[in-house]
Design a protein around this motif. Structure first.
Motif, PDB file in Angstrom:
ATOM      1  N   ALA A   1     -12.314  17.015  -6.856  1.00 27.17           N
ATOM      2  CA  ALA A   1     -11.235  17.667  -7.590  1.00 27.17           C
ATOM      3  C   ALA A   1     -10.291  16.627  -8.195  1.00 27.17           C
ATOM      4  CB  ALA A   1     -10.458  18.598  -6.658  1.00 27.17           C
ATOM      5  N   THR A   2      -9.490  17.082  -9.129  1.00 21.79           N
ATOM      6  CA  THR A   2      -8.499  16.201  -9.742  1.00 21.79           C
ATOM      7  C   THR A   2      -7.482  15.790  -8.683  1.00 21.79           C
ATOM      8  OG1 THR A   2      -8.748  17.354 -11.840  1.00 21.79           O
ATOM      9  CG2 THR A   2      -6.778  15.998 -11.570  1.00 21.79           C
ATOM     10  N   PRO A   3      -7.303  14.486  -8.472  1.00 23.03           N
ATOM     11  CA  PRO A   3      -6.373  14.043  -7.421  1.00 23.03           C
ATOM     12  C   PRO A   3      -4.920  14.263  -7.819  1.00 23.03           C
ATOM     13  CG  PRO A   3      -7.428  12.159  -8.472  1.00 23.03           C
ATOM     14  CD  PRO A   3      -8.008  13.375  -9.093  1.00 23.03           C
ATOM     15  N   GLN A   4      -4.101  14.509  -6.819  1.00 15.64           N
ATOM     16  CA  GLN A   4      -2.660  14.561  -7.028  1.00 15.64           C
ATOM     17  C   GLN A   4      -2.095  13.197  -6.668  1.00 15.64           C
ATOM     18  OE1 GLN A   4      -0.573  17.085  -4.117  1.00 15.64           O
ATOM     19  NE2 GLN A   4      -2.584  17.626  -3.291  1.00 15.64           N
ATOM     20  N   GLN A   5      -1.152  12.755  -7.462  1.00 13.39           N
ATOM     21  CA  GLN A   5      -0.605  11.416  -7.274  1.00 13.39           C
ATOM     22  C   GLN A   5       0.679  11.481  -6.458  1.00 13.39           C
ATOM     23  OE1 GLN A   5       0.988   8.903 -10.633  1.00 13.39           O
ATOM     24  NE2 GLN A   5      -1.115   8.125 -10.504  1.00 13.39           N
ATOM     25  N   PHE A   6       0.801  10.558  -5.515  1.00 15.42           N
ATOM     26  CA  PHE A   6       2.022  10.413  -4.723  1.00 15.42           C
ATOM     27  C   PHE A   6       2.411   8.940  -4.749  1.00 15.42           C
ATOM     28  CE2 PHE A   6       4.341   9.442  -0.862  1.00 15.42           C
ATOM     29  CZ  PHE A   6       5.331  10.417  -0.884  1.00 15.42           C
ATOM     30  N   SER A   7       3.666   8.655  -5.038  1.00 15.76           N
ATOM     31  CA  SER A   7       4.102   7.252  -5.068  1.00 15.76           C
ATOM     32  C   SER A   7       5.426   7.092  -4.329  1.00 15.76           C
ATOM     33  CB  SER A   7       4.250   6.770  -6.516  1.00 15.76           C
ATOM     34  OG  SER A   7       5.244   7.503  -7.178  1.00 15.76           O
ATOM     35  N   TRP A   8       5.628   5.912  -3.822  1.00 16.65           N
ATOM     36  CA  TRP A   8       6.898   5.549  -3.186  1.00 16.65           C
ATOM     37  C   TRP A   8       7.152   4.074  -3.468  1.00 16.65           C
ATOM     38  CZ3 TRP A   8       2.299   5.630  -0.727  1.00 16.65           C
ATOM     39  CH2 TRP A   8       1.985   4.604   0.168  1.00 16.65           C
ATOM     40  N   CYS A   9       8.423   3.703  -3.477  1.00 18.85           N
ATOM     41  CA  CYS A   9       8.795   2.343  -3.847  1.00 18.85           C
ATOM     42  C   CYS A   9       9.612   1.674  -2.744  1.00 18.85           C
ATOM     43  CB  CYS A   9       9.587   2.346  -5.142  1.00 18.85           C
ATOM     44  SG  CYS A   9       8.666   3.011  -6.546  1.00 18.85           S
ATOM     45  N   PHE A  10       9.524   0.360  -2.701  1.00 17.27           N
ATOM     46  CA  PHE A  10      10.240  -0.462  -1.725  1.00 17.27           C
ATOM     47  C   PHE A  10      10.492  -1.814  -2.344  1.00 17.27           C
ATOM     48  CE2 PHE A  10       5.701  -0.348  -1.033  1.00 17.27           C
ATOM     49  CZ  PHE A  10       5.344  -1.685  -1.007  1.00 17.27           C
ATOM     50  N   GLN A  11      11.234  -2.654  -1.669  1.00 17.27           N
ATOM     51  CA  GLN A  11      11.568  -3.986  -2.151  1.00 17.27           C
ATOM     52  C   GLN A  11      10.878  -5.045  -1.309  1.00 17.27           C
ATOM     53  OE1 GLN A  11      13.651  -4.897  -4.745  1.00 17.27           O
ATOM     54  NE2 GLN A  11      14.000  -2.771  -5.307  1.00 17.27           N
ATOM     55  N   THR A  12      10.435  -6.121  -1.948  1.00 19.57           N
ATOM     56  CA  THR A  12       9.868  -7.252  -1.198  1.00 19.57           C
ATOM     57  C   THR A  12      10.726  -8.482  -1.451  1.00 19.57           C
ATOM     58  OG1 THR A  12       8.401  -7.870  -3.011  1.00 19.57           O
ATOM     59  CG2 THR A  12       7.515  -6.369  -1.348  1.00 19.57           C
ATOM     60  N   GLN A  13      10.639  -9.415  -0.520  1.00 20.55           N
ATOM     61  CA  GLN A  13      11.387 -10.669  -0.678  1.00 20.55           C
ATOM     62  C   GLN A  13      10.479 -11.843  -0.469  1.00 20.55           C
ATOM     63  OE1 GLN A  13      14.514 -10.700   2.177  1.00 20.55           O
ATOM     64  NE2 GLN A  13      13.178 -10.672   3.922  1.00 20.55           N
TER      65      GLN A  13
ATOM     66  N   SER B   1       4.397   3.716   4.744  1.00 21.71           N
ATOM     67  CA  SER B   1       4.889   2.430   5.211  1.00 21.71           C
ATOM     68  C   SER B   1       4.585   1.403   4.134  1.00 21.71           C
ATOM     69  CB  SER B   1       4.201   2.035   6.518  1.00 21.71           C
ATOM     70  OG  SER B   1       4.587   0.740   6.897  1.00 21.71           O
ATOM     71  N   PRO B   2       5.523   0.596   3.779  1.00 22.35           N
ATOM     72  CA  PRO B   2       6.913   0.515   4.183  1.00 22.35           C
ATOM     73  C   PRO B   2       7.671   1.784   3.809  1.00 22.35           C
ATOM     74  CG  PRO B   2       6.272  -1.428   2.894  1.00 22.35           C
ATOM     75  CD  PRO B   2       5.165  -0.455   2.822  1.00 22.35           C
ATOM     76  N   ALA B   3       8.752   2.000   4.507  1.00 20.99           N
ATOM     77  CA  ALA B   3       9.572   3.183   4.236  1.00 20.99           C
ATOM     78  C   ALA B   3      10.145   3.104   2.827  1.00 20.99           C
ATOM     79  CB  ALA B   3      10.701   3.271   5.256  1.00 20.99           C
ATOM     80  N   ILE B   4      10.480   4.246   2.281  1.00 19.75           N
ATOM     81  CA  ILE B   4      11.052   4.311   0.937  1.00 19.75           C
ATOM     82  C   ILE B   4      12.335   3.486   0.905  1.00 19.75           C
ATOM     83  CG2 ILE B   4      12.077   5.878  -0.763  1.00 19.75           C
ATOM     84  CD1 ILE B   4      10.134   8.027   0.363  1.00 19.75           C
ATOM     85  N   SER B   5      12.444   2.630  -0.092  1.00 16.21           N
ATOM     86  CA  SER B   5      13.610   1.748  -0.326  1.00 16.21           C
ATOM     87  C   SER B   5      13.776   0.663   0.724  1.00 16.21           C
ATOM     88  CB  SER B   5      14.906   2.559  -0.441  1.00 16.21           C
ATOM     89  OG  SER B   5      14.821   3.452  -1.520  1.00 16.21           O
ATOM     90  N   ALA B   6      12.796   0.450   1.588  1.00 19.73           N
ATOM     91  CA  ALA B   6      12.901  -0.587   2.617  1.00 19.73           C
ATOM     92  C   ALA B   6      12.777  -1.976   1.986  1.00 19.73           C
ATOM     93  CB  ALA B   6      11.814  -0.396   3.663  1.00 19.73           C
TER      94      ALA B   6
END
Length: 144
Positions: free
Chosen positions: A132-144, A45-50
């Motif tokens: 342990a070595t962390p795995q990376q996770f990313s997601w993107c969204f837009q803000t106004q 959250s926020p959802a991807i591309s929200a």
């Protein structure tokens, strides 16, 4: 008695009924939950591309057995190439849901999210191997 007019009207009505049934088949729910390639991630959250407000919280829910890394910034926010790590004491943890969230407020590392495209980055490790070595996770969204 069957007349030409009745045949034409019957054909037109059958065609209209067919179009009506076809139009209902085109309507499908658009809010199907995303399927993540990383099995450690359940929801974000926020959802991807929200499109969200700058005061919105950033959250990630992990599968059981996973947690955010504590040796690095487990959660960070990036915009225009500059990443801001969220300190551990500003990340709210909901253990029952295995959810980690950050709410930008006054006095926090970010008082509001940057304008435009924002990416959240989570460093994830298995709970049984916190060093342990962390795995990376990313997601993107837009803000106004």
């Amino acid at each position: 008695m069957i007349t030409g007019r009745r045949v034409v009207v019957s054909i037109v009505l059958a065609f209209a009924a067919g179009l009506l049934i076809y139009s209902f088949s085109l309507v499908r729910p658009t809010n199907t939950p995303p399927v993540f390639k990383n099995s450690a991630v359940k929801t974000v959250s926020p959802a991807i591309s929200a499109l969200v407000l700058r005061e919105s919280s950033v959250a990630i829910t992990l599968a059981p057995g996973y947690q955010l890394a504590t040796s690095v910034d487990g959660l960070s926010v990036s915009s225009n190439g500059a990443a801001t790590g969220i300190p551990q004491d500003e990340i709210m943890v909901t253990p029952a849901q295995n959810q980690y969230s950050f709410l930008p407020t006054g006095g926090a590392v970010l008082s509001e999210l940057p304008v435009g495209r924002v990416c959240a980055i989570a460093e994830i490790v298995q709970a049984t191997q916190p060093g342990a070595t962390p795995q990376q996770f990313s997601w993107c969204f837009q803000t106004q």
